[in-house]
Design an enzyme around this catalytic site. Structure first.
Site, mmCIF file in Angstrom:
data_model
loop_
_atom_site.group_PDB
_atom_site.id
_atom_site.type_symbol
_atom_site.label_atom_id
_atom_site.label_comp_id
_atom_site.label_asym_id
_atom_site.label_seq_id
_atom_site.Cartn_x
_atom_site.Cartn_y
_atom_site.Cartn_z
ATOM 1 N N GLN A 1 82.488 60.124 60.483
ATOM 2 C CA GLN A 1 83.875 59.833 60.892
ATOM 3 C C GLN A 1 83.906 59.241 62.308
ATOM 4 O OE1 GLN A 1 86.569 59.545 59.346
ATOM 5 N NE2 GLN A 1 86.487 60.797 57.496
ATOM 6 N N SER A 2 82.945 58.374 62.595
ATOM 7 C CA SER A 2 82.843 57.790 63.937
ATOM 8 C C SER A 2 84.038 56.894 64.287
ATOM 9 C CB SER A 2 81.558 56.958 64.013
ATOM 10 O OG SER A 2 81.584 56.101 65.136
#
Ligand SMILES: *Cc1c(COP(=O)(O)O)cnc(C)c1O
Length: 325
Positions: free
Chosen positions: A69-70
């Protein structure tokens, strides 16, 4: 130096009275969660320099990496789509066979058509080589690859936050400054840029860097390396503010909050409407509150908190709500 215009600058500099009272300091918030639209957050300040370099080098494909979930990967993917560049993301997962999430940052990565290559924790530990090998392979196929390190954190990316401090300087009176600039740290580039910019533009003497994953020794070394890289690129950055890495509020792990941190995040949202994310900004403001509690930051201090974004990750994580909510 080449630079794109990605940030809707200046981002607002605001106070929130009840939050100041709650923390016992004079709190100012730099709204870098509002640098733009879906690509918002701190990363596009770095990308103004990094992707300008990629364009100047006539790159055809951009490679970068991060957690599944960068925020950095998402911002890079969206801006690449704007620029007409291909984008390959190396995203870290625990289980390679699990289905790709359909929410949060990854949903946006997929929406703009980034190529996603999942990597294990072990492969991610060797990310510099993984990116380098993939770049060589793409070059052999006729592409011109441009590699952006984790978080966009290198000397060139750090200029984004040197410039953010110039922006803050333009938003305050000539005789005004802060006692501290405080923010969340995950890969060190924001801290390095703020430390250099805070000194260059006399914004604050100390940067309170709240680590969200690794420990103090790790980040001191990473920040020092990025500061040195930036100084090599720009000799006007000779001085650096004092950097205090606070690793006491990392919580149970990367992207995992303690119960106390979750309670804090909810309380801040309800009492002031300031929306923090569980991976970065929630831990950073919690860390700042703890530092005041401990007396490491004195009551009444004038603190600039840089809200670095993270909303898509929050929207993909329902642990921020009470279980029975
Ligand atoms: C990446 C990120 C940070 C940390 O910035 P670094 O330069 O990687 O240390 C803080 N907050 C948010 C929301 C981020 O996405």
């Amino acid at each position: 130096m080449n630079r794109l215009t990605l940030v809707h600058a200046p981002t607002p500099l605001v106070t929130r009275e009840r939050l100041s009272e709650q923390l016992g300091i004079e709190l100012w918030i730099k709204r870098d969660d509002a640098t733009s639209g879906a690509e918002s957050g701190n990363k596009i300040r770095k990308l103004e320099f990094l992707l300008a370099d990629a364009v100047a080098k006539k790159s055809t494909v951009v490679l970068t990496c991060g957690g599944i979930q960068s925020n950095h990967a998402r911002a890079t993917a969206i801006v690449c789509a704007q620029l007409g560049l291909k984008c390959v993301l190396f995203l870290r997962v625990d289980d390679l066979s699990a289905a790709l999430p359909r929410s949060g940052n990854v949903a946006l990565d997929r929406l703009v058509g980034a190529e996603i290559r999942l990597v294990t924790r072990a492969e991610y530990a060797d990310r510099v080589n993984v990116l380098d090998l993939a770049a060589k392979e793409l070059a052999s196929k006729g592409e011109t690859p441009y590699v952006i390190p984790e978080g966009g954190s290198n000397g060139l990316g750090a200029f984004g936050y040197v410039e953010a401090m110039r922006e803050v300087r333009s938003q305050i009176a000539a005789d005004e400054r802060f006692d501290f600039v405080a923010h969340a740290c995950g890969s060190g580039g924001t801290a390095a840029g703020i430390a250099l910019g805070a000194a260059k533009f006399d914004v604050a003497g100390t940067v309170w860097v709240v680590a969200v994953c690794d420990d103090r020794a790790y980040f001191e070394a990473v920040i020092a390396r990025i500061v040195a890289e930036a100084q090599k690129l720009d000799s006007s950055l000779s001085t650096c503010a004092k950097v205090v890495v606070d690793d006491a509020s990392r919580g149970p792990g990367y992207a995992v909050m303690s119960e106390e941190q979750l309670v804090f995040l909810r309380k801040v949202a309800r009492s002031s409407g300031v929306i923090l994310d569980p991976v970065y900004t929630g831990k950073a403001l919690f860390g700042l509150a703890q530092a005041v509690e401990r007396g490491d930051i004195k009551r009444g201090a004038r603190v600039l908190f840089v809200h670095t974004g993270g909303l898509p990750g929050l929207l993909a994580d329902d642990s921020v709500l009470e279980p029975d909510a």
